[in-house]
Design a protein around this motif. Structure first.
Motif, PDB file in Angstrom:
ATOM      1  N   TYR A  28      10.213  -5.364   2.643  1.00  0.00           N
ATOM      2  CA  TYR A  28       8.914  -5.184   1.979  1.00  0.00           C
ATOM      3  C   TYR A  28       8.835  -6.224   0.869  1.00  0.00           C
ATOM      4  CZ  TYR A  28       5.258  -3.195  -0.920  1.00  0.00           C
ATOM      5  OH  TYR A  28       4.109  -3.010  -1.644  1.00  0.00           O
ATOM      6  N   VAL A  57       6.627  -6.282   5.688  1.00  0.00           N
ATOM      7  CA  VAL A  57       5.347  -5.980   5.037  1.00  0.00           C
ATOM      8  C   VAL A  57       5.234  -6.910   3.846  1.00  0.00           C
ATOM      9  CG1 VAL A  57       4.030  -4.268   3.736  1.00  0.00           C
ATOM     10  CG2 VAL A  57       5.354  -3.556   5.741  1.00  0.00           C
ATOM     11  N   GLN A  59       2.649  -7.748   0.709  1.00  0.00           N
ATOM     12  CA  GLN A  59       1.480  -7.290  -0.034  1.00  0.00           C
ATOM     13  C   GLN A  59       1.196  -8.294  -1.150  1.00  0.00           C
ATOM     14  OE1 GLN A  59       1.772  -3.339  -1.611  1.00  0.00           O
ATOM     15  NE2 GLN A  59      -0.213  -3.463  -2.606  1.00  0.00           N
ATOM     16  N   GLN A  77       3.688   2.296  -2.086  1.00  0.00           N
ATOM     17  CA  GLN A  77       3.910   1.607  -0.816  1.00  0.00           C
ATOM     18  C   GLN A  77       5.391   1.298  -0.609  1.00  0.00           C
ATOM     19  OE1 GLN A  77       1.684   0.861  -3.143  1.00  0.00           O
ATOM     20  NE2 GLN A  77      -0.210   0.085  -2.275  1.00  0.00           N
ATOM     21  N   PHE A  81       7.626   2.659   2.488  1.00  0.00           N
ATOM     22  CA  PHE A  81       8.386   1.723   3.320  1.00  0.00           C
ATOM     23  C   PHE A  81       9.843   2.172   3.419  1.00  0.00           C
ATOM     24  CE2 PHE A  81      11.045  -1.999   3.891  1.00  0.00           C
ATOM     25  CZ  PHE A  81      10.432  -2.665   4.937  1.00  0.00           C
TER      26      PHE A  81
END
Length: 94
Positions: A28, A57, A59, A77, A81
């Protein structure tokens, strides 16, 4: 750059993108759009993860905050995750 002490010839060794393989675990990533860590590095790393079929991921947040500066914005988030990849994937199928 503080860690390389002017040894820019070692920058390639210091980036994890060259170590991504199919055995790499899910990642992440969070980054501000205008912080001192360029988004190009995040995109390059994300592409390497995708090429190796590893979940990733990324962001991107507005502004120029770094790390703890946007922690409150990405905390939920991040926990989701971690729960998914550390807990859900480790559970046996029912």
């Amino acid at each position: 750059m503080n860690y390389f002490h002017e040894r820019t010839d070692r920058l390639t060794e210091g980036t994890p993108v060259h170590r991504v393989s199919p055995k790499t675990g899910p990642v992440y990533l969070a980054n501000s759009l205008n912080e001192f860590v360029p988004t190009s590095g995040v995109l390059t790393f994300t592409e390497a993860m995708v090429r190796n079929d590893v979940p990733v991921v990324a962001q991107f947040l507005s502004g120029s905050r770094h790390a703890k500066g946007y922690l409150d914005d990405v905390y939920d988030q991040t926990v989701q995750f971690l729960n998914h990849y550390l807990l859900d994937e480790g559970r046996p199928e029912s």
